[in-house]
Design a protein around this motif. Sequence first.
Motif, PDB file in Angstrom:
ATOM      1  N   VAL A 285       0.854  -0.970   0.000  1.00 23.32           N
ATOM      2  CA  VAL A 285      -0.017  -0.042   0.015  1.00 23.32           C
ATOM      3  C   VAL A 285       1.118   1.579   0.075  1.00 23.32           C
ATOM      4  N   ALA A 286       1.719   1.167   0.714  1.00 23.85           N
ATOM      5  CA  ALA A 286       3.004   2.338   0.783  1.00 23.85           C
ATOM      6  C   ALA A 286       3.401   2.867  -0.794  1.00 23.85           C
ATOM      7  N   PHE A 287       3.746   1.402  -1.347  1.00 23.31           N
ATOM      8  CA  PHE A 287       4.365   1.835  -2.521  1.00 23.31           C
ATOM      9  C   PHE A 287       3.374   2.179  -3.755  1.00 23.31           C
ATOM     10  N   LEU A 288       1.626   2.173  -3.594  1.00 24.98           N
ATOM     11  CA  LEU A 288       1.198   2.463  -4.312  1.00 24.98           C
ATOM     12  C   LEU A 288       1.098   4.066  -3.738  1.00 24.98           C
ATOM     13  N   LEU A 289       1.193   4.500  -2.315  1.00 27.03           N
ATOM     14  CA  LEU A 289       0.934   6.093  -2.469  1.00 27.03           C
ATOM     15  C   LEU A 289       2.007   6.599  -3.331  1.00 27.03           C
ATOM     16  N   LEU A 290       3.374   5.719  -3.369  1.00 27.54           N
ATOM     17  CA  LEU A 290       4.520   6.631  -3.249  1.00 27.54           C
ATOM     18  C   LEU A 290       4.395   6.620  -5.111  1.00 27.54           C
ATOM     19  N   HIS A 291       3.808   5.632  -5.675  1.00 24.45           N
ATOM     20  CA  HIS A 291       3.495   5.612  -6.881  1.00 24.45           C
ATOM     21  C   HIS A 291       2.684   6.704  -7.208  1.00 24.45           C
ATOM     22  N   PHE A 292       1.441   7.098  -6.613  1.00 26.76           N
ATOM     23  CA  PHE A 292       0.500   8.146  -6.787  1.00 26.76           C
ATOM     24  C   PHE A 292       1.398   9.728  -6.866  1.00 26.76           C
ATOM     25  N   ILE A 293       2.537   9.131  -6.139  1.00 25.88           N
ATOM     26  CA  ILE A 293       3.541  10.644  -5.745  1.00 25.88           C
ATOM     27  C   ILE A 293       4.242  10.952  -7.059  1.00 25.88           C
ATOM     28  N   GLU A 294       4.884   9.227  -7.172  1.00 24.25           N
ATOM     29  CA  GLU A 294       5.775  10.033  -8.455  1.00 24.25           C
ATOM     30  C   GLU A 294       5.096  10.163  -9.896  1.00 24.25           C
ATOM     31  N   ALA A 295       3.864   9.870 -10.225  1.00 24.46           N
ATOM     32  CA  ALA A 295       3.281   9.933 -11.423  1.00 24.46           C
ATOM     33  C   ALA A 295       2.808  11.610 -11.351  1.00 24.46           C
ATOM     34  N   ILE A 296       2.732  12.068 -10.095  1.00 21.71           N
ATOM     35  CA  ILE A 296       2.542  13.883  -9.982  1.00 21.71           C
ATOM     36  C   ILE A 296       3.393  14.443 -10.007  1.00 21.71           C
ATOM     37  N   LEU A 297       4.886  14.276  -9.426  1.00 27.35           N
ATOM     38  CA  LEU A 297       5.816  14.126  -9.503  1.00 27.35           C
ATOM     39  C   LEU A 297       6.436  14.260 -11.143  1.00 27.35           C
ATOM     40  N   GLN A 298       6.688  13.377 -11.422  1.00 30.04           N
ATOM     41  CA  GLN A 298       7.000  13.231 -13.404  1.00 30.04           C
ATOM     42  C   GLN A 298       6.487  14.031 -14.539  1.00 30.04           C
ATOM     43  N   ALA A 299       4.575  13.765 -14.293  1.00 31.06           N
ATOM     44  CA  ALA A 299       3.969  14.861 -14.929  1.00 31.06           C
ATOM     45  C   ALA A 299       4.269  16.093 -14.307  1.00 31.06           C
ATOM     46  N   TYR A 300       4.728  16.862 -13.785  1.00 30.74           N
ATOM     47  CA  TYR A 300       5.237  18.229 -13.073  1.00 30.74           C
ATOM     48  C   TYR A 300       6.752  18.134 -13.854  1.00 30.74           C
ATOM     49  N   ILE A 301       7.213  17.789 -13.525  1.00 30.09           N
ATOM     50  CA  ILE A 301       8.818  17.705 -14.601  1.00 30.09           C
ATOM     51  C   ILE A 301       8.490  17.737 -15.940  1.00 30.09           C
ATOM     52  N   PHE A 302       8.252  17.088 -16.307  1.00 36.02           N
ATOM     53  CA  PHE A 302       8.325  16.496 -17.415  1.00 36.02           C
ATOM     54  C   PHE A 302       7.418  18.131 -18.297  1.00 36.02           C
ATOM     55  N   GLY A 303       6.532  18.554 -17.770  1.00 36.64           N
ATOM     56  CA  GLY A 303       5.746  20.005 -18.236  1.00 36.64           C
ATOM     57  C   GLY A 303       6.946  20.915 -17.782  1.00 36.64           C
ATOM     58  N   MET A 304       8.040  21.544 -16.812  1.00 36.90           N
ATOM     59  CA  MET A 304       8.154  22.385 -16.257  1.00 36.90           C
ATOM     60  C   MET A 304       9.611  22.192 -17.570  1.00 36.90           C
ATOM     61  N   LEU A 305       9.969  21.014 -17.637  1.00 33.44           N
ATOM     62  CA  LEU A 305      10.596  21.412 -18.588  1.00 33.44           C
ATOM     63  C   LEU A 305      10.671  21.925 -19.821  1.00 33.44           C
ATOM     64  N   ALA A 306       9.529  21.036 -20.530  1.00 36.16           N
ATOM     65  CA  ALA A 306       8.792  21.892 -21.783  1.00 36.16           C
ATOM     66  C   ALA A 306       8.161  23.147 -22.006  1.00 36.16           C
ATOM     67  N   LEU A 307       8.488  23.669 -20.651  1.00 35.00           N
ATOM     68  CA  LEU A 307       7.821  25.166 -20.582  1.00 35.00           C
ATOM     69  C   LEU A 307       9.621  25.810 -20.609  1.00 35.00           C
ATOM     70  N   ILE A 308      10.166  25.135 -20.042  1.00 37.66           N
ATOM     71  CA  ILE A 308      11.507  25.844 -20.062  1.00 37.66           C
ATOM     72  C   ILE A 308      12.446  26.294 -21.779  1.00 37.66           C
ATOM     73  N   TYR A 309      12.538  24.672 -22.004  1.00 38.75           N
ATOM     74  CA  TYR A 309      13.082  24.741 -23.100  1.00 38.75           C
ATOM     75  C   TYR A 309      11.524  26.162 -24.026  1.00 38.75           C
ATOM     76  N   ILE A 310      10.615  26.005 -24.057  1.00 38.73           N
ATOM     77  CA  ILE A 310       9.947  26.855 -25.407  1.00 38.73           C
ATOM     78  C   ILE A 310      10.419  28.172 -24.646  1.00 38.73           C
ATOM     79  N   ALA A 311      10.395  28.560 -23.372  1.00 40.95           N
ATOM     80  CA  ALA A 311      10.483  29.973 -23.173  1.00 40.95           C
ATOM     81  C   ALA A 311      11.955  29.982 -23.772  1.00 40.95           C
ATOM     82  N   SER A 312      13.207  29.220 -22.862  1.00 44.84           N
ATOM     83  CA  SER A 312      15.052  29.607 -24.304  1.00 44.84           C
ATOM     84  C   SER A 312      14.610  30.115 -25.146  1.00 44.84           C
TER      85      SER A 312
END
Length: 213
Positions: A177-204
């Motif tokens: 169960v704890a690892f499923l919660l970790l998956h949930f947090i990782e899912a949010i984090l990875q989506a955020y990182i991808f979007g932020m990197l895309a935003l930074i590349y476009i801004a550059s």
Amino acid sequence: MSLEKFLTESTLTSLCIMAILVLLSMVCVRSFKIDSPGYFQVIIEDLLSFIQQSVTETIPKDPQAVLPLIGTLWIYILLCNLVGLIPGLHSPTADLSITSALALIVFFAVPYYGIRAEGILAYLKEYFVPFFWFFPFHVISEITRTLTLAVRLYGNMSSMEIGIGVLLVLAGFLTPVAFLLLHFIEAILQAYIFGMLALIYIASGMEALAEKS
């Protein structure tokens, strides 16, 4: 290429998520109320406000031009990541072909928004800064960061799914169960990182206009 090879599990799941997002957006447009917003409307509005604020802080000159793409990437990737929590389903982002397609969207978005902001000559000129022989290095940098975008998201999501799958086999359905919660947090984090990197590349790619203004 046969239809069976094209319609993989990841592709079908991805298409279903796209359909859900389209239907959800239609429902939101028709059912949301200005005077008496419900809980679901408040959550959606808070999410959109967060995305808009992030885009505006990174690209203050013309955030509305980039907002639809970044917002769609964030929400789509987040749903793709979270699908892996449903028993019997796998995250489309745990498939390298899906993450590569997402990375290619960012790859082509960078020159699109850069040319739109600066003009084609001003944008291409930056590939030869500070000297003309830097051109191949700029091109290699563009290709490398695109590959990094695809591999980072794929690697994190696929390793997470494999790890949870092994735990489910070894320990049963109650222990991880704890690892499923970790998956949930990782899912949010990875989506955020991808979007932020895309935003930074476009801004550059739009950087020269900001410096001139």
